[in-house]
Design a protein around this motif. Structure first.
Motif, short mmCIF file in Angstrom:
data_model
loop_
_atom_site.label_atom_id
_atom_site.label_comp_id
_atom_site.label_asym_id
_atom_site.label_seq_id
_atom_site.Cartn_x
_atom_site.Cartn_y
_atom_site.Cartn_z
N HIS A 32 0.84 -1.20 0.00
CA HIS A 32 0.00 0.00 0.00
C HIS A 32 0.87 1.25 0.00
O HIS A 32 0.56 2.24 -0.67
CB HIS A 32 -0.91 0.01 1.22
N TYR A 36 0.59 3.93 -3.07
CA TYR A 36 0.17 5.32 -2.87
C TYR A 36 1.22 6.28 -3.41
O TYR A 36 0.90 7.26 -4.09
CB TYR A 36 -0.08 5.58 -1.39
N SER A 40 0.57 8.70 -6.64
CA SER A 40 0.59 10.13 -6.32
C SER A 40 1.71 10.86 -7.05
O SER A 40 1.74 12.09 -7.09
CB SER A 40 0.76 10.34 -4.81
N TRP A 154 -5.58 8.90 1.90
CA TRP A 154 -6.09 7.80 1.09
C TRP A 154 -7.59 7.92 0.81
O TRP A 154 -8.13 7.12 0.06
CB TRP A 154 -5.80 6.46 1.78
N GLU A 155 -8.25 8.91 1.40
CA GLU A 155 -9.66 9.17 1.11
C GLU A 155 -9.84 10.34 0.15
O GLU A 155 -10.97 10.73 -0.15
CB GLU A 155 -10.43 9.45 2.40
N ASN A 158 -8.81 11.85 -5.53
CA ASN A 158 -7.97 11.27 -6.58
C ASN A 158 -7.30 9.98 -6.15
O ASN A 158 -6.47 9.43 -6.87
CB ASN A 158 -6.91 12.29 -7.03
N SER A 159 -7.64 9.47 -4.97
CA SER A 159 -7.08 8.21 -4.49
C SER A 159 -7.93 7.04 -4.97
O SER A 159 -9.15 7.05 -4.81
CB SER A 159 -7.01 8.19 -2.95
N GLU A 160 -7.30 6.04 -5.54
CA GLU A 160 -8.06 4.89 -6.04
C GLU A 160 -8.60 4.00 -4.91
O GLU A 160 -9.40 3.11 -5.17
CB GLU A 160 -7.20 4.07 -7.00
N ARG A 162 -10.15 5.35 -2.28
CA ARG A 162 -11.11 6.17 -1.54
C ARG A 162 -12.40 5.38 -1.26
O ARG A 162 -12.87 4.62 -2.09
CB ARG A 162 -11.43 7.45 -2.30
N TRP A 226 -5.67 0.01 -8.21
CA TRP A 226 -5.32 -0.18 -6.80
C TRP A 226 -6.46 -0.84 -6.03
O TRP A 226 -7.27 -0.19 -5.40
CB TRP A 226 -4.94 1.16 -6.16
N TRP A 473 -4.91 5.89 6.32
CA TRP A 473 -4.25 4.69 5.84
C TRP A 473 -5.11 3.47 6.14
O TRP A 473 -6.07 3.53 6.91
CB TRP A 473 -2.90 4.53 6.54
#
Length: 580
Positions: A32, A36, A40, A154-155, A158-160, A162, A226, A473
């Motif tokens: 993870h 990330y 990113s 991570w939320e 643009n986070s996969e 989320r 992800w 996380w």
């Protein structure tokens, strides 16, 4: 559905011999932390280089040369394996007389205990989190108005990954409400369920996520993505906890609609490609999809839920455990521990003895070859060479997610066997690997890793201490759950004409034991290194009109404790008082 079942049968019967990899290549993509950082990054060259090797399929058996089984399956095991599928439509029965979980509703932590303090700190954090911010990306994905501001880390939008933390929030808030009956947390969790339901209704297909379904298109096409099923598992598990702990019927309806959607997706992959294609996609992390689907089946009895659960049992990994091979080195730990928990649930639901052996063998392997003295496991999120952990001691040891899940593994095993070794392990891992991830009484400040390097501090690990609204996380999700259910493994009960109670954790608390018709208060004196005694006082108060006969079983701490006491001419001390 019949055709789907047949495909499952053929694949699982042949799955152990399949020549394919069982984790991502390069393996760092399973981390993870690495994922990330990669997603990113603005370095497109780096991304292209990493994803060029995504899910390579070995062309010969040499890729599996180091996975040769240490033990061949016995004929009777092979027969049971086949019979499981032949009898799929037969009535399924519970596989044993297991100890029963005591409901969180009936356990209360003592306000003078460090466990209560940790629970209270976590409650403060759960109450600080804003409903609109939690569901922001869900509403955006559904095309609804999104008031407020999305959370970060991570939320972030643009986070996969989320949406994963929201699933954990559903579980944690249900557990916290059961543990405290706090009115405010009840209102907040109900508001989250209602908001998510509106998103699901708006999309109209049963799909519910904070990211668009296009991520599952990539997952099924074996393209870089992800871990979308990882997030779906958290949401489903949260909805089931809202149903089972908070009696929210809407949450169960939402979960069943979600599973209908994903059943059809998996079915289409198998029909249009092959079941092998589906199993190849499982090299991406899928969380505990098998576990939550077995739990759902135990509630609904719908055979579709059972078949889909089977399809998330990862044959190439569980096969190693079935032949008791200590070949877990190089595997991403928290990708695979939840799969074992699902296998344990499969045993409890179906009675298939092979899955009992899988769960037992896995615990033996991890506890004997891959665990630190603290009870934790993994280095940099992965298992390393067995019995060579001294070479791995640095700041990135003992991912707290892995401890959260290993506690579940040991909890299942204790309920099956009543063996004290599993209860001892639970105490060691809980004390060292859970209570230590909060920073004192600061709400929402938790740790990802628990460094084992001499002289290192938690704050100097790669991630350091997290923040209230910009971390989220994986270990934040498991963290808020851990501190919401600290009362769930202190007491277990055995049903019968004379019910029995097992006290396996010495934590100051009270239990309203319905079956035994008594209230039990446990008071544990703070443990200090200068005092060799564990001082526990138990007080029993019978309910009015109680005449129920019952038995009480107390865990005697491990032999190491007795050796220490013997050397110091001391004996462990236990005492109890009763108002009877």
């Amino acid at each position: 559905m019949k055709g789907l079942v047949v495909l499952v049968v053929l694949s699982m019967l042949c799955g152990f011999g399949t020549s394919k990899e069982c984790t991502n290549t390069p393996t760092q993509l399973s981390s993870h932390t690495f994922r990330y950082a990669l997603l990113s990054s603005e370095n497109e060259t780096w991304k292209e280089e990493m994803f060029a090797h995504y899910h390579l399929t070995p062309t010969d058996d040499s890729a599996w040369a180091n996975l040769l089984p240490r033990k061949i399956l016995r004929e009777e095991d092979e027969y049971s394996w086949a019979m499981m599928y032949r009898n799929l439509k037969s009535p399924l029965k519970s596989s044993g007389n297991f100890l029963k979980e005591v409901s969180l509703h009936n356990v209360r932590l003592d306000p003078s205990s460090i466990h209560w303090q940790a629970q209270q700190t976590n409650l403060e954090y759960l109450l600080m989190l804003d409903v609109d911010s939690l569901v922001w990306s869900f509403r955006k994905t559904a095309g609804l108005s999104s008031p407020g501001t999305a959370y970060g880390g991570w939320e972030a939008p643009n986070s996969e990954l989320r949406g994963h933390f929201v699933g954990h929030y559903l579980s944690a808030s249900a557990q916290m409400w059961a543990s405290t009956r706090n009115d405010t947390i009840e209102k907040k969790m109900s508001a989250v369920v209602s908001a998510l339901s509106a998103c699901q209704v708006k999309m109209g297909s049963g799909y519910l996520s904070a990211f668009p379904s296009e991520l599952f298109d990539r997952f099924e096409a074996i393209k870089p993505v992800w871990a979308p099923y990882y997030t779906i598992h958290k949401i489903l598990a949260g909805l089931l906890d809202q149903y089972t702990l908070a009696d929210n019927a809407q949450a169960l309806k939402m979960a069943k609609w979600m599973v209908d959607y994903f059943y059809n997706r998996v079915r289409n992959v198998i029909i249009n490609y092959s079941v092998e294609r589906h199993y190849l996609s499982l090299n991406e992390e899928t969380g505990g999809m098998n576990d939550v689907l077995y739990k759902l089946f135990s509630i609904t009895g719908d055979p579709k839920h059972l078949v889909l659960a089977h399809l998330f049992d990862k044959p190439c990994f569980l096969g190693l455990l079935a032949v008791q091979a200590d070949d877990i080195s190089g595997f991403h730990a928290n990708t695979h521990i939840p799969i074992v928990i699902g296998a344990q649930m499969r045993y409890e639901i179906t009675g298939d003895p092979l899955y009992k052996d899988i769960g037992t063998s896995f615990m033996d392997i991890v506890n004997s070859s891959h665990s630190y003295a603290t009870g934790g496991t993994s280095v940099g999120e992965f298992w390393s060479d067995p019995k060579r952990l001294a070479t791995t001691l640095h700041t990135e040891n003992e991912e707290s997610c892995t401890t959260y899940n290993m506690l579940k593994v040991s909890r299942h095993l204790f309920r099956w066997t009543k063996e004290m070794a599993y209860a001892d392990y639970y105490e060691r891992a809980l004390t060292n690997g859970v209570l230590g991830i909060q920073r004192g009484t600061e709400p929402g400040v938790m740790i990802y890793m628990l460094p084992q390097h001499p002289g290192s501090s938690k704050g100097k690990s790669y991630h350091g201490w997290g923040t209230l609204y910009d971390s989220f996380w994986c270990c934040y999700g498991t963290g808020i759950e851990s501190f919401s259910k600290l009362g769930d493994s202190i007491y277990f009960e055995e049903e019968g004409e004379a019910p029995g109670l097992y006290i396996i954790q010495y934590i100051s608390s009270s239990l309203d034991w319905k079956s035994g018709q008594i209230v039990i208060n446990q008071k544990v004196d703070p443990v200090v290194s200068s005092d060799p005694y564990l001082r526990v006082t138990l007080t029993f108060s019978p309910n009015e009109g109680s005449s129920q006969a019952s038995t009480l079983n107390l865990r005697i701490p491990s032999l190491d404790t007795f050796r220490w006491c013997y050397r110091n001419n001391k004996l462990p001390e236990f005492g109890y008082t009763s108002s009877r």
